[in-house]
Design an enzyme around this catalytic site. Structure first.
Site, PDB file in Angstrom:
ATOM      1  N   VAL A 196      -3.641 -21.122 -36.479  1.00  0.00           N
ATOM      2  CA  VAL A 196      -3.900 -19.841 -35.811  1.00  0.00           C
ATOM      3  C   VAL A 196      -2.865 -19.780 -34.695  1.00  0.00           C
ATOM      4  O   VAL A 196      -2.959 -20.518 -33.719  1.00  0.00           O
ATOM      5  CB  VAL A 196      -5.326 -19.778 -35.236  1.00  0.00           C
ATOM      6  CG1 VAL A 196      -5.529 -18.485 -34.458  1.00  0.00           C
ATOM      7  CG2 VAL A 196      -6.349 -19.893 -36.351  1.00  0.00           C
ATOM      8  N   PRO A 197      -1.851 -18.945 -34.846  1.00  0.00           N
ATOM      9  CA  PRO A 197      -0.651 -19.108 -34.027  1.00  0.00           C
ATOM     10  C   PRO A 197      -0.788 -18.615 -32.601  1.00  0.00           C
ATOM     11  O   PRO A 197      -0.178 -17.626 -32.207  1.00  0.00           O
ATOM     12  CB  PRO A 197       0.410 -18.311 -34.794  1.00  0.00           C
ATOM     13  CG  PRO A 197      -0.357 -17.263 -35.518  1.00  0.00           C
ATOM     14  CD  PRO A 197      -1.712 -17.841 -35.824  1.00  0.00           C
ATOM     15  N   CYS A 198      -1.560 -19.340 -31.810  1.00  0.00           N
ATOM     16  CA  CYS A 198      -1.769 -18.930 -30.426  1.00  0.00           C
ATOM     17  C   CYS A 198      -0.482 -19.069 -29.614  1.00  0.00           C
ATOM     18  O   CYS A 198      -0.335 -18.440 -28.577  1.00  0.00           O
ATOM     19  CB  CYS A 198      -2.895 -19.731 -29.785  1.00  0.00           C
ATOM     20  SG  CYS A 198      -2.705 -21.506 -29.926  1.00  0.00           S
ATOM     21  N   HIS A 199       0.457 -19.857 -30.135  1.00  0.00           N
ATOM     22  CA  HIS A 199       1.734 -19.993 -29.414  1.00  0.00           C
ATOM     23  C   HIS A 199       2.540 -18.706 -29.492  1.00  0.00           C
ATOM     24  O   HIS A 199       3.519 -18.544 -28.781  1.00  0.00           O
ATOM     25  CB  HIS A 199       2.530 -21.151 -30.004  1.00  0.00           C
ATOM     26  CG  HIS A 199       2.685 -21.077 -31.493  1.00  0.00           C
ATOM     27  ND1 HIS A 199       1.697 -21.505 -32.361  1.00  0.00           N
ATOM     28  CD2 HIS A 199       3.684 -20.606 -32.258  1.00  0.00           C
ATOM     29  CE1 HIS A 199       2.101 -21.303 -33.602  1.00  0.00           C
ATOM     30  NE2 HIS A 199       3.304 -20.759 -33.576  1.00  0.00           N
TER      31      HIS A 199
END
Length: 290
Positions: free
Chosen positions: A257-260
């Site tokens: 989950v690409p929180c970056h």
DNA sequence: CAGCAGTGTGCGA
DNA sequence: TCGCACACTGCTG
């Protein structure tokens, strides 16, 4: 359980590259004004410059200089451009991460029911293991409904990472099983094994609001970024950007989950639960894959 | 540029 | 139950 000892057997030499890379990134970003030369970096790390260049480039797909380019404010602003961003609605109906992610990690997600969430993991068995990754040791947690957790740890901090994750679902049963988690790790960090035909199953355990925020993140393609306020708009609560920031920060499945890819509106990287250096590393690494 | 309101959530008192 | 801190942002002086 003995977290610390169980790690050793899993680490392969590839995992140690990140330690070198992390030092380079730290040095580059701390002193980016001075544009430190490869020479200076090498002296600082006590390694020959050619070796350093080689390790870094193999890791990032970019030279240290190009990498630095890729994590500047200017570049971040470019990532935020909205064109080519898939629409939230269509993607959710399909249940996939959307049509615009041809080169990204494909994912199907299932979320916990509110009742299950309140149980704080009661009745849930979570298998976990530590594995080397391009961004340091990764802690992988899976349930029979899919991948539920992905965390990172710097050397010696494995226990802290585990506690951080386990504290989120304190009533779950934790079983060390790196044989079960290894195939997840192998697949997650190898772009050649990302496939739309066989999406990765993930299981989002969180409050309703959090899950909506995490779903929105899943629609940000590799090589793009979004902002906290844009996510707030997408989930229909345009004034809740701060709450979005908090929810993004609680994302239990980092990287997948690409929180970056959530940045401040100005293009600032703002924060990252597993360290800003790691956020930079991931964004730079993605720049090399995009 | 500083200060503040508005937001949902989790944690400790 | 309440108050506070958050990986935020836009508006106010």
């Amino acid at each position: 359980m003995n977290v610390a000892t169980s790690i050793q057997t899993d680490i392969t030499p590839k995992g140690t590259d990140y330690d070198t890379v992390r030092c380079v990134i730290e040095a580059l970003t701390e002193n980016y004004r001075d544009q430190p030369s490869l020479e200076a970096l090498a002296r600082r790390l006590g390694q020959p410059p050619t070796q350093l260049q080689k390790v870094f480039t193999r890791w990032a797909g970019l030279s240290p200089k190009a990498f630095l380019q890729a994590v500047t404010l200017d570049h971040a602003k470019r990532l935020l451009r909205q064109e080519d961003m898939p629409l939230l609605e269509t993607s959710i109906e399909v249940g996939l991460s959307g049509p615009g992610r041809l080169h990204d990690l494909f994912v199907t997600h299932e979320a916990m029911s509110p009742g299950e969430w309140k149980a704080r993991g009661a009745g849930l068995t979570i298998r976990y293991g530590f594995h080397p990754s391009p961004f340091g040791t990764a802690l992988v947690m899976v349930t029979d409904r899919g991948l539920a957790g992905l965390a990172f740890a710097d050397p010696g901090e494995e226990r802290a990472s585990f506690e951080d994750m386990a504290g989120r679902w304190p009533n779950a049963l934790y079983v060390e099983d790196s044989a079960a988690t290894a195939r997840y790790a192998a697949r997650i960090f190898d772009p050649d094994r990302w496939s739309a035909e066989e999406p990765l199953r993930i299981f989002l355990i969180g409050s309703d609001f959090q899950v909506r925020v995490w779903q929105a993140l899943l629609h940000v393609p590799l090589g793009k970024a979004t902002t906290y306020s844009r996510i707030a708009e997408e989930i229909g609560q345009p004034t809740a950007s701060r709450a979005v920031g908090a929810a993004v920060g609680r994302n239990p499945i980092s990287f997948v989950v690409p929180c970056h890819r959530a940045l401040g509106k100005s293009g600032d990287l703002t924060g990252y639960h597993w360290g800003l250096t790691r956020k930079r590393a991931i964004l730079g690494w993605e720049a090399g894959k995009a």
